[in-house]
Design an enzyme around this catalytic site. Structure first.
Site, mmCIF file in Angstrom:
data_model
loop_
_atom_site.group_PDB
_atom_site.id
_atom_site.type_symbol
_atom_site.label_atom_id
_atom_site.label_comp_id
_atom_site.label_asym_id
_atom_site.label_seq_id
_atom_site.Cartn_x
_atom_site.Cartn_y
_atom_site.Cartn_z
ATOM 1 N N LYS A 52 0.847 -1.205 0.000
ATOM 2 C CA LYS A 52 0.000 0.000 0.000
ATOM 3 C C LYS A 52 0.879 1.250 0.000
ATOM 4 C CE LYS A 52 -3.823 -2.504 1.962
ATOM 5 N NZ LYS A 52 -4.587 -2.935 3.111
ATOM 6 N N GLN A 96 -4.974 -1.737 9.292
ATOM 7 C CA GLN A 96 -4.794 -3.050 8.682
ATOM 8 C C GLN A 96 -5.399 -4.131 9.592
ATOM 9 O OE1 GLN A 96 -3.381 -3.606 5.537
ATOM 10 N NE2 GLN A 96 -4.235 -5.626 5.869
ATOM 11 N N ASP A 119 -11.450 2.397 3.161
ATOM 12 C CA ASP A 119 -11.744 0.984 2.918
ATOM 13 C C ASP A 119 -13.231 0.785 2.607
ATOM 14 O OD1 ASP A 119 -9.590 -0.740 2.901
ATOM 15 O OD2 ASP A 119 -9.426 -0.832 5.079
#
Ligand code: NAP
Length: 281
Positions: A52, A96, A119
């Site tokens: 990422k 995460q 997200d």
């Protein structure tokens, strides 16, 4: 059979995102910023976070990485998130997953406001998606929609079957297809006549996490087959949920694994971050 090349589309989109991020900097005098928070040393999570950050570099997004020890306490993590939420330099926040067991995932994630939830996992963003309103859409299913669009596959009026009902892939995928005017069926581990239902699909999206589960007899001649799975075959080689070699003979379009949905997911995270920045005041 036509191959849907997710790797090529991801590369093309990253060039466009870089231009948008540069324009944002020229107009606003600050960079598009993404904060990535990793708690603990889970090896897979470390790889994801590294990828990422690399994608941020590639697209001209400033990344803020926070690597916290596995024994980080809830108050500490919440204090960090509150700081990131308040920062004008950070347009997207990503924690995460999975978090270490002692941390309450739901409570932690609820600190991230919808506008910075790149997200697309929070209840407000999911609710907006369900109501077909402006939102931030979960990266993997959104990437699938971008692939369909790129290849001129319009879900309107088509029969779409989504195999898998997870909150991060199956459910938002079904909602996106419904919002795009497909007639959608969602299947899961309790579905009866799975073979027949799958074989009725003009568009079949598979996200179950079972190596090569979807065989040619489950696929209609000429169907579009999207394989979200990331599994290991009997030789430990990366493969999808679809028996690609057989199914490709019947499909009109199909995504490979690797090189299909996977590269699009991180790209859509960058896309969502640029979008969140552009919507920020
Ligand atoms: P998940 O949370 O484990 O959900 C799996 C879903 O598949 C569940 O709804 C489950 O049904 C259903 N299922 C499992 N076995 C089944 C069977 N034999 N028949 C019918 N349905 C079955 O998985 P996920 O997070 O959605 O991920 C699915 C796959 O996509 C995994 O391989 C994952 O690695 C991959 N993935 C890839 C990307 C990417 O970027 N390429 C991103 C995310 C996930 P129940 O609900 O009834 O249990």
């Amino acid at each position: 059979m036509n191959l849907i090349d997710g790797k090529a589309l991801a590369a093309e989109m990253r060039v466009q995102l870089r231009e948008q991020a540069e324009r944002f900097y020229e107009e606003r005098g600050r960079r598009v910023g993404l904060a990535v928070v990793l708690v603990g040393e889970d090896p897979a999570s470390q790889v994801y976070v590294r990828n990422k950050i690399k994608a941020c570099e590639e697209t001209g997004i400033q990344s803020f990485a926070y690597r916290l020890p596995a024994d980080t306490q809830e108050e500490e993590l919440i204090a960090l998130l509150d700081k990131l939420v308040a920062s004008e330099d950070i347009h997207g926040i990503l924690v995460q997953l999975p978090l270490p067991k002692h941390l309450d995932e739901r409570k932690i994630l609820s600190r991230i406001p919808a506008a910075k939830d790149v997200d697309g996992f929070c209840a407000q963003n999911v609710g907006n998606l369900a109501m077909n309103r402006e939102t931030i859409v979960a990266c993997t299913p959104y990437g699938v929609m971008k692939m369909l669009e790129k290849y001129g596959i319009d879900p309107k009026g088509k029969t779409a079957v989504v195999l898998g009902r997870s909150n991060i892939v199956g459910k938002p995928m079904a909602m996106l297809l419904l919002n795009a005017d497909a007639t959608v069926t969602v299947c899961h581990s309790k579905t009866k006549n799975l073979k027949e239902v799958c074989a009725s699909a003009d568009i079949l999206v598979v996200a179950i996490g079972r190596a090569k589960f979807v065989t040619a007899d489950m696929v209609k001649e000429g169907a579009v087959v999207i394989d979200v799975g990331m599994d290991r075959d009997e030789n430990g080689k990366l493969c999808g949920d679809v028996d690609f070699d057989r199914v490709k003979e019947k499909a009109s379009y199909i995504t490979p694994v690797p090189g299909g949905v996977g590269p699009m997911t991180i790209t859509m995270l960058m896309y969502n971050t640029v979008l969140a920045a552009s919507r920020s005041k």
